[in-house]
Scaffold this active site. Structure first.
Site, PDB file in Angstrom:
ATOM      1  N   CYS A   1       0.853  -1.190   0.000  1.00 11.07           N
ATOM      2  CA  CYS A   1       0.000   0.000   0.000  1.00 11.07           C
ATOM      3  C   CYS A   1       0.887   1.238   0.000  1.00 11.07           C
ATOM      4  O   CYS A   1       1.874   1.286   0.738  1.00 11.07           O
ATOM      5  CB  CYS A   1      -0.877  -0.009   1.246  1.00 11.07           C
ATOM      6  SG  CYS A   1      -1.946   1.421   1.411  1.00 11.07           S
TER       7      CYS A   1
ATOM      8  N   HIS B   1      -9.092  -3.829  -1.607  1.00 14.97           N
ATOM      9  CA  HIS B   1      -8.095  -3.041  -0.875  1.00 14.97           C
ATOM     10  C   HIS B   1      -8.466  -1.551  -0.906  1.00 14.97           C
ATOM     11  O   HIS B   1      -8.486  -0.882   0.145  1.00 14.97           O
ATOM     12  CB  HIS B   1      -6.713  -3.275  -1.490  1.00 14.97           C
ATOM     13  CG  HIS B   1      -5.614  -2.459  -0.876  1.00 14.97           C
ATOM     14  ND1 HIS B   1      -4.572  -3.021  -0.173  1.00 14.97           N
ATOM     15  CD2 HIS B   1      -5.385  -1.120  -0.852  1.00 14.97           C
ATOM     16  CE1 HIS B   1      -3.772  -2.065   0.257  1.00 14.97           C
ATOM     17  NE2 HIS B   1      -4.234  -0.907  -0.154  1.00 14.97           N
ATOM     18  N   GLU B   2      -8.779  -1.031  -2.089  1.00 16.32           N
ATOM     19  CA  GLU B   2      -9.097   0.396  -2.213  1.00 16.32           C
ATOM     20  C   GLU B   2     -10.411   0.756  -1.517  1.00 16.32           C
ATOM     21  O   GLU B   2     -10.527   1.813  -0.904  1.00 16.32           O
ATOM     22  CB  GLU B   2      -9.154   0.818  -3.689  1.00 16.32           C
ATOM     23  CG  GLU B   2      -7.850   0.660  -4.464  1.00 16.32           C
ATOM     24  CD  GLU B   2      -6.642   1.271  -3.773  1.00 16.32           C
ATOM     25  OE1 GLU B   2      -6.795   2.290  -3.074  1.00 16.32           O
ATOM     26  OE2 GLU B   2      -5.544   0.707  -3.910  1.00 16.32           O
TER      27      GLU B   2
ATOM     28  N   HIS C   1      -9.961   1.545   2.062  1.00 21.07           N
ATOM     29  CA  HIS C   1      -9.494   2.912   2.339  1.00 21.07           C
ATOM     30  C   HIS C   1     -10.681   3.864   2.509  1.00 21.07           C
ATOM     31  O   HIS C   1     -10.662   4.746   3.362  1.00 21.07           O
ATOM     32  CB  HIS C   1      -8.629   3.422   1.173  1.00 21.07           C
ATOM     33  CG  HIS C   1      -7.216   2.953   1.218  1.00 21.07           C
ATOM     34  ND1 HIS C   1      -6.363   3.263   2.256  1.00 21.07           N
ATOM     35  CD2 HIS C   1      -6.487   2.213   0.341  1.00 21.07           C
ATOM     36  CE1 HIS C   1      -5.170   2.726   2.008  1.00 21.07           C
ATOM     37  NE2 HIS C   1      -5.220   2.079   0.862  1.00 21.07           N
TER      38      HIS C   1
HETATM   39 CO    CO Z   1      -3.617   1.105  -0.073  1.00 19.56          CO
END
Ligand code: CO
Length: 177
Positions: free
Chosen positions: A95, A137-138, A141
């Protein structure tokens, strides 16, 4: 414009992002900035909150077989929602907000995601493997979470110890230069 990427443990990264209401020039500038920043730092995905903008906006650009990130395959997603998850896969993730750290993370093997493009047109995407990992993953966030929160207790402890050492090294450097 290449923006600064916020890194762990910056508290802003824990903020929950809000939906985009207007598909205007401001949004387009944000998407362009995200792209330039992601490419500058050699990432394959970036969420708005990583440059301090708490809006549900993310981009993903997976490299092709020759390891080239073609702009034609760039995904710009506004207000994305994962509607289906299937199966399981383990992938070694990194990341841009936790630089130079990689660890294997378990996620869904395939997903279906609904989102809006930069013009406000609704899109649906079905994907698997690395692209599905990048989406998950995004999306994390946008909810204020980082992949390191998925580490086992012992691995997280080890990570925190090494990270503290690294942050100290950095601040020592700053004071001596
Ligand atoms: Co990331």
């Amino acid at each position: 414009m290449v923006c600064e990427i916020l890194t762990y443990p910056n508290k802003i990264l824990r903020k929950k992002s809000k939906d985009v209401m207007k598909f205007d020039n401001k949004l387009h500038t944000l998407l362009d900035n995200l792209y330039e920043t992601m490419m500058f730092y050699s990432g394959v995905g970036l969420a708005g909150i990583q440059i301090g903008i708490d809006l549900n906006v993310l981009i993903i650009n997976i490299p092709n077989e020759d390891n080239v990130q073609e702009k034609e395959t760039l995904i710009e997603a506004i207000n994305p929602v994962i509607t289906h998850k299937n199966g399981e896969q383990v992938f070694s993730e990194g990341c841009l907000s936790v630089p130079d750290f990689h660890e294997e993370i378990v996620r869904a093997q395939s997903i279906i995601v609904e989102y809006y493009d930069r013009n406000g047109k609704k899109q649906t995407m079905e994907c698997e493997d690395f692209l599905a990992v990048a989406w998950q993953h995004e999306m994390e966030h946008l909810r204020g979470h980082l992949f390191i929160e998925k580490l086992s207790f012992l691995k997280r402890k080890k990570f925190e110890k090494e990270w503290k050492k690294r942050l100290k090294l950095k601040s020592d450097k700053k004071s001596t230069l």
